[in-house]
Design a protein around this motif. Structure first.
Motif, PDB file in Angstrom:
ATOM      1  N   SER A   1      35.678  44.857 -59.372  1.00  0.00           N
ATOM      2  CA  SER A   1      35.421  45.248 -60.762  1.00  0.00           C
ATOM      3  C   SER A   1      33.957  45.027 -61.122  1.00  0.00           C
ATOM      4  N   ALA A   2      33.311  44.070 -60.466  1.00  0.00           N
ATOM      5  CA  ALA A   2      31.899  43.783 -60.732  1.00  0.00           C
ATOM      6  C   ALA A   2      30.960  44.778 -60.057  1.00  0.00           C
ATOM      7  N   GLY A   3      31.473  45.541 -59.068  1.00  0.00           N
ATOM      8  CA  GLY A   3      30.644  46.508 -58.362  1.00  0.00           C
ATOM      9  C   GLY A   3      30.983  46.549 -56.886  1.00  0.00           C
ATOM     10  N   GLY A   4      30.245  47.350 -56.145  1.00  0.00           N
ATOM     11  CA  GLY A   4      30.510  47.520 -54.730  1.00  0.00           C
ATOM     12  C   GLY A   4      29.926  46.396 -53.886  1.00  0.00           C
ATOM     13  N   VAL A   5      30.595  46.117 -52.775  1.00  0.00           N
ATOM     14  CA  VAL A   5      30.141  45.112 -51.820  1.00  0.00           C
ATOM     15  C   VAL A   5      30.072  45.767 -50.442  1.00  0.00           C
ATOM     16  N   SER A   6      28.948  45.595 -49.754  1.00  0.00           N
ATOM     17  CA  SER A   6      28.814  46.040 -48.371  1.00  0.00           C
ATOM     18  C   SER A   6      29.029  44.836 -47.465  1.00  0.00           C
ATOM     19  N   TRP A   7      30.077  44.896 -46.638  1.00  0.00           N
ATOM     20  CA  TRP A   7      30.395  43.764 -45.781  1.00  0.00           C
ATOM     21  C   TRP A   7      30.222  44.165 -44.315  1.00  0.00           C
ATOM     22  N   VAL A   8      29.448  43.360 -43.595  1.00  0.00           N
ATOM     23  CA  VAL A   8      29.182  43.617 -42.189  1.00  0.00           C
ATOM     24  C   VAL A   8      30.258  42.937 -41.354  1.00  0.00           C
ATOM     25  N   THR A   9      31.032  43.746 -40.649  1.00  0.00           N
ATOM     26  CA  THR A   9      32.135  43.194 -39.849  1.00  0.00           C
ATOM     27  C   THR A   9      31.770  43.018 -38.383  1.00  0.00           C
ATOM     28  N   GLN A  10      30.744  43.701 -37.925  1.00  0.00           N
ATOM     29  CA  GLN A  10      30.280  43.583 -36.545  1.00  0.00           C
ATOM     30  C   GLN A  10      28.772  43.735 -36.534  1.00  0.00           C
TER      31      GLN A  10
ATOM     32  N   ILE B   1      22.163  50.888 -43.326  1.00  0.00           N
ATOM     33  CA  ILE B   1      23.510  51.173 -43.841  1.00  0.00           C
ATOM     34  C   ILE B   1      23.476  51.385 -45.349  1.00  0.00           C
ATOM     35  N   TRP B   2      22.848  50.462 -46.066  1.00  0.00           N
ATOM     36  CA  TRP B   2      22.904  50.549 -47.534  1.00  0.00           C
ATOM     37  C   TRP B   2      21.570  50.904 -48.192  1.00  0.00           C
ATOM     38  N   GLY B   3      20.492  50.954 -47.428  1.00  0.00           N
ATOM     39  CA  GLY B   3      19.212  51.338 -48.002  1.00  0.00           C
ATOM     40  C   GLY B   3      18.807  50.420 -49.142  1.00  0.00           C
ATOM     41  N   ASP B   4      18.347  51.031 -50.239  1.00  0.00           N
ATOM     42  CA  ASP B   4      17.971  50.272 -51.432  1.00  0.00           C
ATOM     43  C   ASP B   4      19.064  50.331 -52.498  1.00  0.00           C
ATOM     44  N   SER B   5      20.269  50.650 -52.072  1.00  0.00           N
ATOM     45  CA  SER B   5      21.369  50.790 -53.029  1.00  0.00           C
ATOM     46  C   SER B   5      21.603  49.486 -53.775  1.00  0.00           C
ATOM     47  N   GLN B   6      21.933  49.607 -55.042  1.00  0.00           N
ATOM     48  CA  GLN B   6      22.089  48.434 -55.910  1.00  0.00           C
ATOM     49  C   GLN B   6      23.538  47.941 -55.913  1.00  0.00           C
ATOM     50  N   ASP B   7      23.986  47.464 -54.765  1.00  0.00           N
ATOM     51  CA  ASP B   7      25.325  46.893 -54.662  1.00  0.00           C
ATOM     52  C   ASP B   7      25.421  45.598 -55.471  1.00  0.00           C
ATOM     53  N   PHE B   8      26.639  45.181 -55.721  1.00  0.00           N
ATOM     54  CA  PHE B   8      26.871  43.889 -56.364  1.00  0.00           C
ATOM     55  C   PHE B   8      26.582  42.750 -55.385  1.00  0.00           C
TER      56      PHE B   8
ATOM     57  N   LEU C   1      29.451  31.689 -43.647  1.00  0.00           N
ATOM     58  CA  LEU C   1      29.857  32.735 -44.581  1.00  0.00           C
ATOM     59  C   LEU C   1      28.655  32.983 -45.486  1.00  0.00           C
ATOM     60  N   ALA C   2      27.981  34.075 -45.250  1.00  0.00           N
ATOM     61  CA  ALA C   2      26.707  34.356 -45.926  1.00  0.00           C
ATOM     62  C   ALA C   2      26.853  35.565 -46.836  1.00  0.00           C
ATOM     63  N   ILE C   3      26.541  35.377 -48.114  1.00  0.00           N
ATOM     64  CA  ILE C   3      26.633  36.454 -49.102  1.00  0.00           C
ATOM     65  C   ILE C   3      25.397  36.399 -49.991  1.00  0.00           C
ATOM     66  N   THR C   4      24.770  37.538 -50.181  1.00  0.00           N
ATOM     67  CA  THR C   4      23.692  37.636 -51.167  1.00  0.00           C
ATOM     68  C   THR C   4      24.170  38.516 -52.318  1.00  0.00           C
ATOM     69  N   PHE C   5      23.613  38.254 -53.501  1.00  0.00           N
ATOM     70  CA  PHE C   5      24.066  38.934 -54.712  1.00  0.00           C
ATOM     71  C   PHE C   5      22.909  39.670 -55.383  1.00  0.00           C
ATOM     72  N   ASN C   6      23.236  40.754 -56.026  1.00  0.00           N
ATOM     73  CA  ASN C   6      22.236  41.600 -56.668  1.00  0.00           C
ATOM     74  C   ASN C   6      21.438  40.848 -57.731  1.00  0.00           C
TER      75      ASN C   6
END
Length: 514
Positions: free
Chosen positions: A88-97, A117-124, A219-224
């Motif tokens: 609901s907050a936006g899209g997430v790009s998750w790297v599985t491999q 993969i995601w370029g400069d897209s403004q994912d959540f 478990l590494a996650i960065t946020f917009n």
């Protein structure tokens, strides 16, 4: 070794071939690492970790994911698989491999693969689970944000939702506090090299992700909403060059949708008017052979063929060449190739290179190679016509300019658009940053026909003055016969004054006899 020419590609899951899965399987099995000395069952201990093509395919997690690859001389040196998670907050790009050949690790190659993969897209958010510190740093570089457990603590609901969507993470024990972020995936790999890699990764920036133990991964996650880190000039150039690969592929997919239907300047009717003028102005001997560099879907080639000329069209885009062949009306052949270095078996009576093929690269050397190579395919004394985008036109209208060649600071202030995809009207000053020192235009281009992944990339191209083009022609062994501003569909209005619609420059020249 990373200074060798690397080609990046982004492939939708449905288009991934069994041969590509086999390549990924081989690279993974050769490069990923080893099972630990205590792994179960016992026969795996200290053995290379291997995955079959079928297992590789399962990491698309049943979704419309993407495979990103990096190659040197057609050899696969790295790949990543990413899936899209919609919150609901936006899209997430998750790297599985994510695997990079050991000779190319910690050299920006992995970061470029991820960013392709995601370029400069403004994912959540963007994320990965990995026991390799270099993979964590690659995620940081690709997203321009630090992996911070402290910041991750601000998003517990989102992290729970993300993890629940990834089969190999769902239900696994996690540890997250301000000093550490890990997940116990029960993947009992050899961790003996982790500390030395972590020391290298921490050389320029503090390592904040803590330590991992047997069976764990970070478990590494960065946020917009995190602050962006600055790229160095070297990093900016590397990522922008990689983006050119990906943008070319996006344009290739666009050609399959037939841009002539939604780009008014690309209509066959305008092409007929343009080649009628060129036939008289160059001039073109009746029935002569003509090579068309950057022919696209063949609108000028087919228009010339209708006038009785023998045409050979060259374009880098396989989709454009397929369309050109499907619409060919006779007296034509179409070949896929790079206009910078393609070699043809015969010399031609004339050559054309229309609508900004020259200028599609931001560096002068690549554009000069196109003109030099075109000239080499011609007979001595043969006429040639090429068109480029006008620097004077955009310089008079651009409102966002930088004069010192350093565009990184101002790029974020430029609005993104899907102009190229929708209309091809790439002269709108609202969406342009002009580097006046290098005469290069930068845009933030959106490709939103990429199914689940809305891609945004930096696009750049070279614009020209009359003097620039005279120098290029002299270097290529061409004598300039005429040069002037033109508008689409009205080459006959060639003149030497910049007007509202004269966005292009046309050069008429001939190859020198000696």
């Amino acid at each position: 070794m990373a200074d060798r020419e690397i080609e990046f590609q982004r492939i939708q899951h449905v288009d991934v071939t069994p041969a590509q899965l086999q390549e990924c399987s081989q690279l993974f099995s050769d490069q990923y690492g080893y099972w630990s000395a205590t792994a179960e069952p016992a026969h795996l201990r200290n053995q290379p970790i291997k995955l079959s093509p079928e297992k590789i395919n399962s990491y698309f997690a049943g979704g419309d994911g993407w495979l990103a690859t990096a190659r040197v001389s057609d050899e696969l040196i790295g790949y990543a698989i990413a899936v899209r998670i919609n919150l609901s907050a936006g899209g997430v790009s998750w790297v599985t491999q994510f695997v990079v050949h050991k000779n190319y690790q910690n050299q920006l190659v992995g970061s470029q693969i991820l960013k392709s993969i995601w370029g400069d897209s403004q994912d959540f958010a963007w994320g990965i689970a990995s026991a390799n510190p270099f993979a964590i740093r690659a995620l940081e570089k690709a997203t321009r944000r630090r992996c911070s457990p402290t910041h991750m603590l601000k998003h517990p609901t989102a992290i729970n939702a993300i993890v629940s969507k990834i089969p190999y993470l769902d239900g696994m024990e996690r540890h997250l506090d301000q000093f550490r972020s890990t997940v116990d995936t029960k993947f009992d790999q050899d961790l003996s090299q982790v500390e030395s890699k972590k020391e290298i990764a921490a050389k320029n920036n503090i390592w904040t992700m803590g330590n991992i133990s047997k069976g764990e991964e970070w478990l590494a996650i960065t946020f917009n909403n995190q602050s962006q880190i600055e790229w160095t000039d070297k990093e900016f150039e590397a990522f922008t060059k990689m983006a050119s690969n990906i943008v070319q592929q996006a344009y290739d997919r666009m050609s399959e949708q037939n841009p002539q239907q939604n780009h008014p300047w690309a209509s066959p009717e305008k092409a007929k008017t343009e080649v009628t003028f060129l036939a008289e102005a160059m001039p073109l001997p009746a029935g002569c052979s003509i090579v068309d560099f950057g022919c696209g879907s063949g609108r000028h080639a087919n228009a010339l063929a209708a006038l009785g000329y023998q045409i050979t069209g060259i374009d880098f885009s396989p989709s454009a060449i397929r369309r050109a062949k499907s619409e060919a009306t006779g007296n034509t052949e179409f070949l896929q190739g790079d206009c910078r270095d393609v070699k043809l078996e015969r010399k031609f009576d004339a050559g054309i290179c229309l609508y900004d093929v020259i200028g599609s690269f931001s560096d002068d050397a690549s554009n000069q190679r196109i003109l030099n190579n075109l000239t080499q395919q011609l007979k001595p004394g043969a006429p040639l016509a090429f068109s480029v985008m006008s620097y004077d036109y955009i310089e008079n209208r651009a409102t966002n300019k930088v004069g010192n060649g350093n565009v990184r600071e101002k790029l974020n202030s430029i609005k993104a658009s899907n102009i190229m995809q929708e209309s091809g009207e790439i002269f709108n000053p609202d969406y342009i940053l002009l580097d006046t020192r290098n005469k290069v235009v930068y845009r933030r281009e959106i490709f939103d026909n990429e199914k689940n992944f809305r891609m945004e990339e930096i696009v750049r191209d070279r614009r020209y003055t009359f003097n620039d083009l005279r120098k290029m022609c002299k270097s290529a062994g061409l004598t300039v016969l005429a040069i002037g501003y033109i508008r689409a569909g009205a080459f006959q209005m060639i003149n030497d004054s910049v007007e509202e619609a004269t966005k292009e420059i046309l050069v008429l020249a001939k190859k020198e006899l000696v």
